[in-house]
Motif scaffolding. Structure first.
Motif, PDB file in Angstrom:
ATOM      1  N   SER A  87       0.838  -1.204   0.000  1.00  0.00           N
ATOM      2  CA  SER A  87       0.000   0.000   0.000  1.00  0.00           C
ATOM      3  C   SER A  87       0.869   1.249   0.000  1.00  0.00           C
ATOM      4  O   SER A  87       0.431   2.310  -0.425  1.00  0.00           O
ATOM      5  CB  SER A  87      -0.943   0.002   1.207  1.00  0.00           C
ATOM      6  OG  SER A  87      -0.224   0.263   2.399  1.00  0.00           O
ATOM      7  N   GLY A  88       2.095   1.115   0.461  1.00  0.00           N
ATOM      8  CA  GLY A  88       3.015   2.243   0.449  1.00  0.00           C
ATOM      9  C   GLY A  88       3.561   2.549  -0.931  1.00  0.00           C
ATOM     10  O   GLY A  88       4.070   3.637  -1.167  1.00  0.00           O
ATOM     11  N   LEU A  89       3.460   1.613  -1.850  1.00  0.00           N
ATOM     12  CA  LEU A  89       3.973   1.836  -3.202  1.00  0.00           C
ATOM     13  C   LEU A  89       2.879   2.496  -4.042  1.00  0.00           C
ATOM     14  O   LEU A  89       2.163   1.851  -4.767  1.00  0.00           O
ATOM     15  CB  LEU A  89       4.398   0.512  -3.846  1.00  0.00           C
ATOM     16  CG  LEU A  89       5.570  -0.196  -3.219  1.00  0.00           C
ATOM     17  CD1 LEU A  89       5.849  -1.500  -3.956  1.00  0.00           C
ATOM     18  CD2 LEU A  89       6.805   0.664  -3.207  1.00  0.00           C
ATOM     19  N   ARG A  90       2.774   3.786  -3.891  1.00  0.00           N
ATOM     20  CA  ARG A  90       1.757   4.532  -4.615  1.00  0.00           C
ATOM     21  C   ARG A  90       2.290   4.956  -5.966  1.00  0.00           C
ATOM     22  O   ARG A  90       3.432   5.367  -6.082  1.00  0.00           O
ATOM     23  CB  ARG A  90       1.356   5.787  -3.838  1.00  0.00           C
ATOM     24  CG  ARG A  90       0.445   5.494  -2.710  1.00  0.00           C
ATOM     25  CD  ARG A  90      -0.952   5.185  -3.232  1.00  0.00           C
ATOM     26  NE  ARG A  90      -1.768   4.716  -2.150  1.00  0.00           N
ATOM     27  CZ  ARG A  90      -2.258   3.493  -2.072  1.00  0.00           C
ATOM     28  NH1 ARG A  90      -1.998   2.622  -2.978  1.00  0.00           N
ATOM     29  NH2 ARG A  90      -3.002   3.149  -1.059  1.00  0.00           N
ATOM     30  N   SER A  91       1.450   4.894  -6.935  1.00  0.00           N
ATOM     31  CA  SER A  91       1.883   5.284  -8.273  1.00  0.00           C
ATOM     32  C   SER A  91       1.684   6.781  -8.467  1.00  0.00           C
ATOM     33  O   SER A  91       0.657   7.206  -8.964  1.00  0.00           O
ATOM     34  CB  SER A  91       1.142   4.473  -9.327  1.00  0.00           C
ATOM     35  OG  SER A  91      -0.200   4.291  -8.960  1.00  0.00           O
ATOM     36  N   GLY A  92       2.684   7.568  -8.023  1.00  0.00           N
ATOM     37  CA  GLY A  92       2.701   8.986  -8.320  1.00  0.00           C
ATOM     38  C   GLY A  92       2.071   9.901  -7.291  1.00  0.00           C
ATOM     39  O   GLY A  92       2.269  11.098  -7.353  1.00  0.00           O
ATOM     40  N   ARG A  93       1.302   9.371  -6.342  1.00  0.00           N
ATOM     41  CA  ARG A  93       0.679  10.228  -5.348  1.00  0.00           C
ATOM     42  C   ARG A  93       1.284   9.973  -3.990  1.00  0.00           C
ATOM     43  O   ARG A  93       1.592   8.847  -3.626  1.00  0.00           O
ATOM     44  CB  ARG A  93      -0.822   9.954  -5.285  1.00  0.00           C
ATOM     45  CG  ARG A  93      -1.552  10.544  -6.468  1.00  0.00           C
ATOM     46  CD  ARG A  93      -3.049  10.489  -6.343  1.00  0.00           C
ATOM     47  NE  ARG A  93      -3.542  10.630  -5.001  1.00  0.00           N
ATOM     48  CZ  ARG A  93      -4.499   9.873  -4.496  1.00  0.00           C
ATOM     49  NH1 ARG A  93      -5.028   8.910  -5.197  1.00  0.00           N
ATOM     50  NH2 ARG A  93      -4.921  10.071  -3.267  1.00  0.00           N
ATOM     51  N   ALA A  94       1.446  11.036  -3.230  1.00  0.00           N
ATOM     52  CA  ALA A  94       2.008  10.918  -1.888  1.00  0.00           C
ATOM     53  C   ALA A  94       1.001  10.229  -0.972  1.00  0.00           C
ATOM     54  O   ALA A  94      -0.189  10.508  -1.025  1.00  0.00           O
ATOM     55  CB  ALA A  94       2.351  12.298  -1.346  1.00  0.00           C
ATOM     56  N   SER A  95       1.499   9.346  -0.150  1.00  0.00           N
ATOM     57  CA  SER A  95       0.668   8.658   0.836  1.00  0.00           C
ATOM     58  C   SER A  95       1.549   8.351   2.042  1.00  0.00           C
ATOM     59  O   SER A  95       2.684   7.893   1.875  1.00  0.00           O
ATOM     60  CB  SER A  95       0.138   7.357   0.244  1.00  0.00           C
ATOM     61  OG  SER A  95      -0.356   6.522   1.266  1.00  0.00           O
ATOM     62  N   VAL A 104       7.951  12.304 -10.103  1.00  0.00           N
ATOM     63  CA  VAL A 104       7.000  11.965 -11.165  1.00  0.00           C
ATOM     64  C   VAL A 104       7.348  10.562 -11.645  1.00  0.00           C
ATOM     65  O   VAL A 104       8.515  10.188 -11.716  1.00  0.00           O
ATOM     66  CB  VAL A 104       7.126  12.971 -12.331  1.00  0.00           C
ATOM     67  CG1 VAL A 104       6.222  12.577 -13.486  1.00  0.00           C
ATOM     68  CG2 VAL A 104       6.807  14.367 -11.839  1.00  0.00           C
ATOM     69  N   LEU A 105       6.316   9.804 -11.955  1.00  0.00           N
ATOM     70  CA  LEU A 105       6.558   8.416 -12.336  1.00  0.00           C
ATOM     71  C   LEU A 105       7.037   8.296 -13.778  1.00  0.00           C
ATOM     72  O   LEU A 105       6.239   8.275 -14.710  1.00  0.00           O
ATOM     73  CB  LEU A 105       5.301   7.574 -12.135  1.00  0.00           C
ATOM     74  CG  LEU A 105       5.022   7.166 -10.708  1.00  0.00           C
ATOM     75  CD1 LEU A 105       3.816   6.253 -10.669  1.00  0.00           C
ATOM     76  CD2 LEU A 105       6.199   6.490 -10.075  1.00  0.00           C
ATOM     77  N   THR A 106       8.333   8.228 -13.907  1.00  0.00           N
ATOM     78  CA  THR A 106       8.921   7.945 -15.212  1.00  0.00           C
ATOM     79  C   THR A 106       8.887   6.438 -15.402  1.00  0.00           C
ATOM     80  O   THR A 106       8.583   5.689 -14.468  1.00  0.00           O
ATOM     81  CB  THR A 106      10.382   8.422 -15.255  1.00  0.00           C
ATOM     82  OG1 THR A 106      11.115   7.691 -14.254  1.00  0.00           O
ATOM     83  CG2 THR A 106      10.508   9.912 -14.993  1.00  0.00           C
ATOM     84  N   GLU A 107       9.232   5.987 -16.586  1.00  0.00           N
ATOM     85  CA  GLU A 107       9.286   4.546 -16.840  1.00  0.00           C
ATOM     86  C   GLU A 107      10.277   3.884 -15.886  1.00  0.00           C
ATOM     87  O   GLU A 107      10.024   2.818 -15.340  1.00  0.00           O
ATOM     88  CB  GLU A 107       9.675   4.282 -18.300  1.00  0.00           C
ATOM     89  CG  GLU A 107       9.528   2.832 -18.714  1.00  0.00           C
ATOM     90  CD  GLU A 107       8.097   2.317 -18.598  1.00  0.00           C
ATOM     91  OE1 GLU A 107       7.933   1.139 -18.249  1.00  0.00           O
ATOM     92  OE2 GLU A 107       7.150   3.076 -18.841  1.00  0.00           O
TER      93      GLU A 107
END
Length: 188
Positions: free
Chosen positions: A28-36, A107-110
């Motif tokens: 759940s800590g591995l968010r795709s691009g959003r802080a959590s 930012v989620l780069t490749e």
């Protein structure tokens, strides 16, 4: 199924469920691009002579969508917290500002997506290791019962088969959870 086998299977199921919940928490800590705040949950900090969860040395906040802040309660631990976040394998670059540590979420780069997928794989592997550890305990319990004469060899074979089937179910759960998380990470 005998009462003893039911008790053993209930205990193993409970422990394997714990491993699955731990995996879900880590992922759940591995968010795709959003802080959590969950992002920093798996981080452990060297403090007071042992490793403690980050949440025990400071509070985590989300002031904006791409920023986390950690307010460290003990000024002497700021460096240790900053190091722990940097070395946590999440690809984050924290910056201390007094007793507050700012953690910008890139930012989620490749490349970042691949890093997150690798982290997810590490968490999943740890989950499988935990499940197999529970299986090992179950196998040892059945062998010791057979040695004591509490169960027959046939019962032991049946019990170990049941433990293995349960383990296979939980390893599949780990794989399914990982596949779902990888889809979420890879989604643009």
């Amino acid at each position: 199924m005998s009462a003893d086998l039911k008790d053993l299977m209930a205990d193993l199921t409970r422990r394997m469920d714990g491993a699955i919940e731990s995996l879900r928490r880590d992922l759940s800590g591995l968010r795709s691009g959003r802080a959590s705040p969950n992002l920093l949950e798996p981080i452990r900090v060297e403090a007071y002579g042992s490793e403690v969860p980050l949440s025990q040395v400071g509070s985590i906040a989300v002031p904006e969508a791409r920023m986390l802040t950690v307010s460290v309660w003990d000024r002497t631990l700021v460096g240790a917290v900053e190091r722990a976040i940097r070395d946590g394998g999440l690809g984050l670059n924290p910056a201390a500002d007094g007793q507050t540590i700012r953690v910008p979420i890139p930012v989620l780069t490749e490349e970042r997506r691949n890093e997150l997928a690798r982290a997810a794989n590490r968490y999943a592997e740890n989950g499988k290791i935990a499940v197999r550890g529970v299986r090992r305990d179950g196998m040892e319990q059945t062998k010791s019962l057979e040695k004591k004469g509490d169960i027959s060899q046939d019962d032991m074979k049946s019990w170990t088969d049941s433990v293995q089937k349960l383990t296979d179910q939980y390893v599949k759960k780990v794989d399914d959870i990982l596949a779902e998380k990888e889809r979420e990470i890879k989604q643009v």
